[in-house]
Design a protein around this motif. Sequence first.
Motif, PDB file in Angstrom:
ATOM      1  N   ALA A 141      40.100  44.799  44.251  1.00 26.57           N
ATOM      2  CA  ALA A 141      39.703  45.536  43.054  1.00 26.57           C
ATOM      3  C   ALA A 141      38.778  46.694  43.433  1.00 26.57           C
ATOM      4  N   GLU A 157      43.626  50.101  38.227  1.00 22.08           N
ATOM      5  CA  GLU A 157      43.700  48.957  37.311  1.00 22.08           C
ATOM      6  C   GLU A 157      44.699  49.218  36.191  1.00 22.08           C
ATOM      7  N   VAL A 167      40.533  40.841  37.785  1.00 23.78           N
ATOM      8  CA  VAL A 167      41.924  40.937  38.198  1.00 23.78           C
ATOM      9  C   VAL A 167      42.721  39.818  37.545  1.00 23.78           C
ATOM     10  N   GLY A 197      39.337  53.495  40.792  1.00 25.02           N
ATOM     11  CA  GLY A 197      39.559  52.087  40.490  1.00 25.02           C
ATOM     12  C   GLY A 197      40.091  51.871  39.087  1.00 25.02           C
ATOM     13  N   ARG A 207      35.557  44.579  38.248  1.00 24.71           N
ATOM     14  CA  ARG A 207      36.822  44.509  37.519  1.00 24.71           C
ATOM     15  C   ARG A 207      37.379  43.093  37.588  1.00 24.71           C
ATOM     16  N   PHE A 265      44.657  45.975  44.880  1.00 30.07           N
ATOM     17  CA  PHE A 265      43.963  45.627  43.639  1.00 30.07           C
ATOM     18  C   PHE A 265      43.737  44.125  43.555  1.00 30.07           C
TER      19      PHE A 265
END
Length: 236
Positions: free
Chosen positions: A166, A221, A5, A217, A3, A162
């Motif tokens: 992440a 997000e 960020v 996740g 992911r 996060f």
Amino acid sequence: MKRVVNPLNVSRFLRGYDEAAAQKGIKLSIGFDFHKYVSITKALATKVPTYPTFRPDRSPIEKGDGYWMIGLDKNNEVVLVQAARLYDLSNSNFAEHLQSLRVFYGDPATQAHPQDRCSCTAPSAKKINGKVAYHGDFWLRKDFRGQGMPEIMAAVLRGVSFLMWAPDFVVGLPERWLLSKGVLAQYGHLHWEAGGSVLHLVEENIVADDLIAWLTGDELECLVNRDERSEVALCA
């Protein structure tokens, strides 16, 4: 899944909750020294002892793999604490990690009591793997309860987790009373199951029968990027 960020999105997300805490007279801060964290929590008369999960003498946390949050009132007295750490379960799952006692001890073979036990019967716990952020050790001073602080506390930890990791999952082991009192809903957990952790740690004098609660996740997000707080389900 990797992911990306966006630091600005996370900053905006965290700022809103930090300001909400400030409006209630609470100054939030993040720390990384778990020796200091244990010394802080030991001084809180109404808090249950911190589990070995967050005690470096029993479960060392590598630099960058854990942090804690503290809230102070206008007199610089502690109002709240909670902590988070990251587990690499790419070759395992959270159920196995609990039952092996590695959630609680760096080396269960030498640190656990022979009669220590943990069972996890929640079906979804076997599907929680990869990078897993574990949030726990929640404590909120009595005079600040009933003011929406659990939502703020949970959101800040999610935002920081996060940003730092992440993760593939964010998971916790809330006590059953949190469900009946509606506190679990304030935390904004989308998923929960019974049988998360039936635990007995002899030398720690810990006996517990906790739920398991989690976000994926993708849900984390979406929560951070949309900043719609209680409307995370809209991201599905």
